[in-house]
Design an enzyme around this catalytic site. Structure first.
Site, PDB file in Angstrom:
ATOM      1  N   PHE A  86       0.846  -1.199   0.000  1.00 15.41           N
ATOM      2  CA  PHE A  86       0.000   0.000   0.000  1.00 15.41           C
ATOM      3  C   PHE A  86       0.877   1.244   0.000  1.00 15.41           C
ATOM      4  O   PHE A  86       1.943   1.271   0.615  1.00 15.41           O
ATOM      5  CB  PHE A  86      -0.890  -0.002   1.246  1.00 15.41           C
ATOM      6  CG  PHE A  86      -1.688   1.264   1.402  1.00 15.41           C
ATOM      7  CD1 PHE A  86      -2.924   1.396   0.808  1.00 15.41           C
ATOM      8  CD2 PHE A  86      -1.189   2.329   2.140  1.00 15.41           C
ATOM      9  CE1 PHE A  86      -3.656   2.572   0.934  1.00 15.41           C
ATOM     10  CE2 PHE A  86      -1.905   3.512   2.269  1.00 15.41           C
ATOM     11  CZ  PHE A  86      -3.144   3.627   1.663  1.00 15.41           C
ATOM     12  N   HIS A 134      -0.477  43.717  16.815  1.00 14.39           N
ATOM     13  CA  HIS A 134       0.529  43.075  15.955  1.00 14.39           C
ATOM     14  C   HIS A 134       1.794  43.927  15.870  1.00 14.39           C
ATOM     15  O   HIS A 134       2.916  43.407  15.945  1.00 14.39           O
ATOM     16  CB  HIS A 134      -0.025  42.894  14.532  1.00 14.39           C
ATOM     17  CG  HIS A 134      -0.847  41.660  14.323  1.00 14.39           C
ATOM     18  ND1 HIS A 134      -2.191  41.610  14.577  1.00 14.39           N
ATOM     19  CD2 HIS A 134      -0.508  40.426  13.877  1.00 14.39           C
ATOM     20  CE1 HIS A 134      -2.647  40.395  14.288  1.00 14.39           C
ATOM     21  NE2 HIS A 134      -1.650  39.656  13.861  1.00 14.39           N
ATOM     22  N   HIS A 145       6.029  39.758   9.933  1.00 12.53           N
ATOM     23  CA  HIS A 145       4.655  39.930   9.433  1.00 12.53           C
ATOM     24  C   HIS A 145       4.219  41.394   9.545  1.00 12.53           C
ATOM     25  O   HIS A 145       3.473  41.892   8.703  1.00 12.53           O
ATOM     26  CB  HIS A 145       3.729  39.033  10.264  1.00 12.53           C
ATOM     27  CG  HIS A 145       2.324  38.909   9.766  1.00 12.53           C
ATOM     28  ND1 HIS A 145       1.981  38.925   8.435  1.00 12.53           N
ATOM     29  CD2 HIS A 145       1.165  38.735  10.448  1.00 12.53           C
ATOM     30  CE1 HIS A 145       0.674  38.777   8.320  1.00 12.53           C
ATOM     31  NE2 HIS A 145       0.154  38.677   9.513  1.00 12.53           N
TER      32      HIS A 145
HETATM   33 ZN    ZN Z   1      -1.266  35.561  11.313  1.00  8.63          ZN
END
Ligand code: ZN
Length: 272
Positions: free
Chosen positions: A75, A222, A96
């Site tokens: 498999f 952020h 980011h």
């Molecule tokens: Zn994020």
């Protein structure tokens, strides 16, 4: 032969010498015993329902390449997957939201494996889905549980993971392509400033889609975190299974070179 010779040598030693050697030996640290911990998965599985930001052009995809018996008689299965960095349970690397800061592959492991505190605002969030953690909430937490230590992974528990992956309930709006009407709780700016700049924590995590609340248009939490190379963990789950203090979190993202974030497998180790 070898074994019996060694045993003979050991028996030949004066007992007092053996005791002295044992006492003089430096204590050797043992690795943690997994059986001494309750392991809690803080991660949503990735599948076709995994939530991404409304403006994300793509979502998680899984393409079957093979599944079944082969001519060789065994498999075999394999898939190819694709995903944006930010969605599902994932890391926000500092890059980011702050130029010149760390990318996903550059985040020190010490920031991803650390002691955690869990600040529970689930009752307040249930009464106000736009609730933001306040500076006073953090101070109240510390009055009960002690000062938050440098390097701590802070986890904000809103209770929102119970809605996941119901887009409308979880994000507050399900209009495709439109992120202007989102509504969910998260960190407030003053609380983030206290945690990042004064307490010098290593990470801000939450069981919601963002470390900024849903109505935010400027992503100030952020930016406060990223500027100090503090990472974010978003869309976590099972925070209700963690104590306020005492858990060790292991949050290891895919190591994307130059990445602004990435899919994350996060767990917690809770001493039994
Ligand atoms: Zn994020």
């Amino acid at each position: 032969m070898h074994r019996s010779r060694r045993a003979h040598t050991w028996r030949a030693w004066p007992a007092s010498l053996a005791v002295a050697l044992v006492l003089a030996a430096p204590a050797r640290a043992q690795p943690p015993d997994p059986a001494a911990y309750r392991l809690v998965d803080l991660t949503h599985a990735f599948d076709a329902r995994t939530l991404y930001w409304p403006t994300s052009p793509t979502a998680f995809s899984l393409e079957r390449l093979a599944f079944g018996p082969t001519p060789g008689g065994y498999f075999y299965s394999a898939n190819a997957f694709g995903a944006p960095e930010h969605g599902g349970t994932h890391l926000d690397a500092p890059i980011h939201f702050a130029e010149g800061t760390r990318a996903a592959d550059d985040v020190p492991l010490e920031q991803l494996v650390a002691r955690a505190v869990v600040i529970d605002v689930s009752a307040r969030a249930a009464a106000d889905r736009d609730y933001r953690l306040t500076r006073q909430d953090v101070l109240d937490f510390e009055a009960r549980h002690g000062r938050i230590a440098p390097g701590t992974i802070v986890l904000l528990r809103t209770g929102w993971s119970r809605f996941y992956p119901d887009r409308k309930a979880y994000l507050g709006d399900d209009t495709p392509g439109d992120a202007s009407k989102l509504s969910f709780p998260s960190y407030g700016v003053e609380a983030a400033e206290l945690l990042v700049r004064e307490r010098r924590v290593g990470a801000l995590g939450a069981d919601v889609a963002s470390i900024d609340y849903g109505r935010s248009a400027d992503f100030r939490v952020h930016r406060v975190a990223a500027a100090e190379n503090v990472v974010g963990f978003e869309n976590l789950t099972n925070l209700d299974r963690l104590p306020a203090t005492g858990a060790l979190v292991v949050a290891l993202p895919m190591k994307i070179a130059g990445g602004s974030g990435g899919p994350l497998r996060a767990i917690a180790m809770v001493p039994r």
